[in-house]
Design a protein around this motif. Structure first.
Motif, PDB file in Angstrom:
ATOM      1  N   HIS A  18       0.879  -1.119  -0.155  1.00 46.42           N
ATOM      2  CA  HIS A  18       0.031   0.024  -0.084  1.00 46.42           C
ATOM      3  C   HIS A  18       1.033   1.289   0.012  1.00 46.42           C
ATOM      4  O   HIS A  18       1.814   1.261   0.616  1.00 46.42           O
ATOM      5  N   PRO A  19       0.363   2.266  -0.703  1.00 53.55           N
ATOM      6  CA  PRO A  19       1.056   3.609  -0.714  1.00 53.55           C
ATOM      7  C   PRO A  19       1.668   4.159   0.699  1.00 53.55           C
ATOM      8  O   PRO A  19       0.622   3.944   1.642  1.00 53.55           O
ATOM      9  N   LEU A  20       2.844   4.548   0.999  1.00 52.07           N
ATOM     10  CA  LEU A  20       3.217   4.718   2.167  1.00 52.07           C
ATOM     11  C   LEU A  20       2.196   5.971   2.748  1.00 52.07           C
ATOM     12  O   LEU A  20       1.916   7.040   1.831  1.00 52.07           O
ATOM     13  N   LYS A  21       1.863   6.054   4.211  1.00 50.83           N
ATOM     14  CA  LYS A  21       1.112   7.099   4.821  1.00 50.83           C
ATOM     15  C   LYS A  21       1.738   8.202   5.071  1.00 50.83           C
ATOM     16  O   LYS A  21       2.574   8.157   5.988  1.00 50.83           O
ATOM     17  N   ILE A  22       1.908   9.532   4.373  1.00 50.90           N
ATOM     18  CA  ILE A  22       2.649  10.453   4.708  1.00 50.90           C
ATOM     19  C   ILE A  22       1.576  12.010   4.811  1.00 50.90           C
ATOM     20  O   ILE A  22       0.750  11.842   4.029  1.00 50.90           O
ATOM     21  N   ASN A 149      28.845  12.146  -2.597  1.00 53.38           N
ATOM     22  CA  ASN A 149      27.732  12.227  -1.575  1.00 53.38           C
ATOM     23  C   ASN A 149      26.521  12.913  -2.483  1.00 53.38           C
ATOM     24  O   ASN A 149      25.456  13.218  -1.686  1.00 53.38           O
ATOM     25  N   CYS A 150      26.773  12.852  -3.863  1.00 56.08           N
ATOM     26  CA  CYS A 150      25.498  13.189  -4.557  1.00 56.08           C
ATOM     27  C   CYS A 150      24.319  12.034  -4.604  1.00 56.08           C
ATOM     28  O   CYS A 150      24.544  10.794  -4.669  1.00 56.08           O
ATOM     29  N   LEU A 151      23.116  12.250  -4.319  1.00 58.71           N
ATOM     30  CA  LEU A 151      22.105  11.508  -4.228  1.00 58.71           C
ATOM     31  C   LEU A 151      20.984  11.580  -5.464  1.00 58.71           C
ATOM     32  O   LEU A 151      20.924  12.544  -6.119  1.00 58.71           O
ATOM     33  N   SER A 152      20.356  10.502  -5.973  1.00 59.38           N
ATOM     34  CA  SER A 152      19.521  10.703  -6.903  1.00 59.38           C
ATOM     35  C   SER A 152      18.140  10.998  -6.143  1.00 59.38           C
ATOM     36  O   SER A 152      18.079  11.250  -5.239  1.00 59.38           O
ATOM     37  N   THR A 153      17.344  11.564  -7.149  1.00 59.37           N
ATOM     38  CA  THR A 153      15.924  12.478  -6.707  1.00 59.37           C
ATOM     39  C   THR A 153      15.301  11.283  -5.824  1.00 59.37           C
ATOM     40  O   THR A 153      14.783  11.890  -4.683  1.00 59.37           O
ATOM     41  N   LEU A 154      15.200  10.152  -6.213  1.00 64.58           N
ATOM     42  CA  LEU A 154      14.457   9.216  -4.981  1.00 64.58           C
ATOM     43  C   LEU A 154      15.131   9.109  -3.754  1.00 64.58           C
ATOM     44  O   LEU A 154      14.572   9.175  -2.708  1.00 64.58           O
ATOM     45  N   GLU A 155      16.538   8.953  -3.722  1.00 67.21           N
ATOM     46  CA  GLU A 155      17.229   8.945  -2.668  1.00 67.21           C
ATOM     47  C   GLU A 155      17.120  10.180  -1.906  1.00 67.21           C
ATOM     48  O   GLU A 155      16.753  10.238  -0.413  1.00 67.21           O
ATOM     49  N   CYS A 156      17.200  11.536  -2.313  1.00 64.29           N
ATOM     50  CA  CYS A 156      16.880  12.634  -1.620  1.00 64.29           C
ATOM     51  C   CYS A 156      15.365  12.691  -1.049  1.00 64.29           C
ATOM     52  O   CYS A 156      15.244  13.173   0.173  1.00 64.29           O
ATOM     53  N   ALA A 157      14.586  12.264  -1.814  1.00 65.31           N
ATOM     54  CA  ALA A 157      13.058  12.297  -1.441  1.00 65.31           C
ATOM     55  C   ALA A 157      13.194  11.266  -0.080  1.00 65.31           C
ATOM     56  O   ALA A 157      12.549  11.453   0.863  1.00 65.31           O
ATOM     57  N   ALA A 158      13.488  10.208  -0.211  1.00 65.30           N
ATOM     58  CA  ALA A 158      13.826   9.157   1.181  1.00 65.30           C
ATOM     59  C   ALA A 158      14.144   9.698   2.050  1.00 65.30           C
ATOM     60  O   ALA A 158      13.327   9.597   3.280  1.00 65.30           O
ATOM     61  N   VAL A 159      15.568  10.362   2.145  1.00 63.20           N
ATOM     62  CA  VAL A 159      16.188  10.944   3.252  1.00 63.20           C
ATOM     63  C   VAL A 159      15.215  12.195   3.899  1.00 63.20           C
ATOM     64  O   VAL A 159      14.982  12.148   5.049  1.00 63.20           O
ATOM     65  N   LEU A 161      11.934  12.586   3.223  1.00 63.78           N
ATOM     66  CA  LEU A 161      10.544  12.255   4.022  1.00 63.78           C
ATOM     67  C   LEU A 161      10.855  11.641   5.289  1.00 63.78           C
ATOM     68  O   LEU A 161       9.966  11.838   6.229  1.00 63.78           O
ATOM     69  N   THR A 162      11.919  10.930   5.524  1.00 67.48           N
ATOM     70  CA  THR A 162      12.282  10.414   6.772  1.00 67.48           C
ATOM     71  C   THR A 162      12.567  11.094   8.044  1.00 67.48           C
ATOM     72  O   THR A 162      11.898  10.942   9.103  1.00 67.48           O
ATOM     73  N   PHE A 163      12.995  12.333   7.641  1.00 67.61           N
ATOM     74  CA  PHE A 163      13.218  13.511   8.609  1.00 67.61           C
ATOM     75  C   PHE A 163      11.819  14.078   8.791  1.00 67.61           C
ATOM     76  O   PHE A 163      11.470  14.303   9.841  1.00 67.61           O
ATOM     77  N   MET A 164      10.958  14.327   7.768  1.00 70.49           N
ATOM     78  CA  MET A 164      10.084  15.386   7.872  1.00 70.49           C
ATOM     79  C   MET A 164       8.675  14.383   8.735  1.00 70.49           C
ATOM     80  O   MET A 164       8.032  14.883   9.178  1.00 70.49           O
ATOM     81  N   GLN A 171      12.512   5.568   4.617  1.00 71.83           N
ATOM     82  CA  GLN A 171      13.678   5.530   3.773  1.00 71.83           C
ATOM     83  C   GLN A 171      14.077   3.982   3.196  1.00 71.83           C
ATOM     84  O   GLN A 171      14.048   4.009   1.908  1.00 71.83           O
ATOM     85  N   GLU A 172      13.986   3.029   4.051  1.00 76.38           N
ATOM     86  CA  GLU A 172      14.259   1.572   3.654  1.00 76.38           C
ATOM     87  C   GLU A 172      13.087   1.155   2.685  1.00 76.38           C
ATOM     88  O   GLU A 172      13.409   0.677   1.674  1.00 76.38           O
ATOM     89  N   THR A 173      11.903   1.587   2.869  1.00 77.59           N
ATOM     90  CA  THR A 173      10.807   1.424   1.935  1.00 77.59           C
ATOM     91  C   THR A 173      11.049   1.780   0.493  1.00 77.59           C
ATOM     92  O   THR A 173      10.645   1.077  -0.588  1.00 77.59           O
ATOM     93  N   ILE A 174      11.514   3.114   0.483  1.00 72.73           N
ATOM     94  CA  ILE A 174      11.642   3.841  -0.778  1.00 72.73           C
ATOM     95  C   ILE A 174      12.782   3.264  -1.520  1.00 72.73           C
ATOM     96  O   ILE A 174      12.643   3.096  -2.955  1.00 72.73           O
ATOM     97  N   LEU A 175      13.861   3.128  -0.852  1.00 69.54           N
ATOM     98  CA  LEU A 175      15.127   2.660  -1.568  1.00 69.54           C
ATOM     99  C   LEU A 175      15.068   1.113  -2.010  1.00 69.54           C
ATOM    100  O   LEU A 175      15.896   0.735  -2.851  1.00 69.54           O
TER     101      LEU A 175
END
Length: 228
Positions: A18-22, A149-159, A161-164, A171-175
């Motif tokens: 199921h889509p992540l609840k955010i 240390n450059c990250l892809s768009t998906l990785e940036c979003a994962a990090v 969202l994990t904080f927000m 982060q684990e789920t999106i990666l």
């Protein structure tokens, strides 16, 4: 949501059931050149999130007249734009107001494309500019990054969202689908792409050095470990 990939290379088993609840809403500002790339990360990111929490806008220029909704979002005091620089605040040090759901804007493209979009669209001056303070290396090893240390768009979003969302499981789920994508490609002949910084420092960069002075200066900064 599905990964929309052919059955032989389907990544659906690695997506959340199921889509992540955010509560955070992502706006992905995508450079048109990214649409034609085969190994993109944004479709995988979108497949992990509710449709109303991941909005993708494709283009180079975003005027207030043509994109009134985006302009309104950018003027929201609880909106952030993820773009590193001297004026950016570390996201980990930002206080997110609880009065309304936060919005995070992320530009999807190469560094030069992202820079062009960020500086040539006045609407992106309104959100609070933030950056990620992280030492993690990109797991998107099938595409060359400028620095280690450059990250892809998906990785940036994962990090982000994990904080927000204050939820480390995000982060684990999106990666997970990104890791599966890279693993599959490596099993079928793809090569690991080290960052340009790594190649330069280890004498492995086999392309001609640029003649353009600005690009050559960027190469020198990478070689000397100066943040660009």
């Amino acid at each position: 949501m599905s990964c929309s990939r052919p059955q032989k290379v389907c990544l659906c088993p690695f997506l959340p059931i199921h889509p992540l609840k955010i509560s955070t809403c992502l706006y992905i500002i995508q450079h048109p050149a990214e649409e034609s790339r085969v190994l993109r990360t944004v479709p995988l990111l979108a497949a992990c999130l509710p449709p109303d929490k991941c909005k993708i806008l494709v283009g180079r220029r975003f005027s207030e007249d043509r994109y009134p909704e985006l302009a309104a979002v950018c003027r929201n005091p609880n909106t952030f734009i993820l773009y590193p620089g001297a004026e950016a605040t570390n996201l980990e040090e930002v206080t997110v107001m609880s009065s309304s759901p936060p919005v995070m804007i992320i530009i999807d493209g190469t560094w030069s494309q992202a820079k062009d979009i960020f500086y040539k669209n006045s609407v992106f001056r309104f959100p609070r500019q933030v950056q990620l303070k992280t030492n993690i290396s990109s797991q998107y090893v099938i595409r060359t990054q400028p620095t280690n240390n450059c990250l892809s768009t998906l990785e940036c979003a994962a990090v982000a969202l994990t904080f927000m969302e204050k939820n480390k499981n995000i982060q684990e789920t999106i990666l997970r689908p990104l890791q599966a994508l890279c693993s599959f490609q490596l099993q079928h002949g793809a090569q690991i792409h080290h960052s340009k910084e790594h190649l330069l420092k280890n004498g492995l960069y086999d392309k001609p050095m640029p003649k353009n002075k600005r690009k050559l200066r960027r190469m020198e900064l990478l070689l000397n470990n100066v943040k660009i």
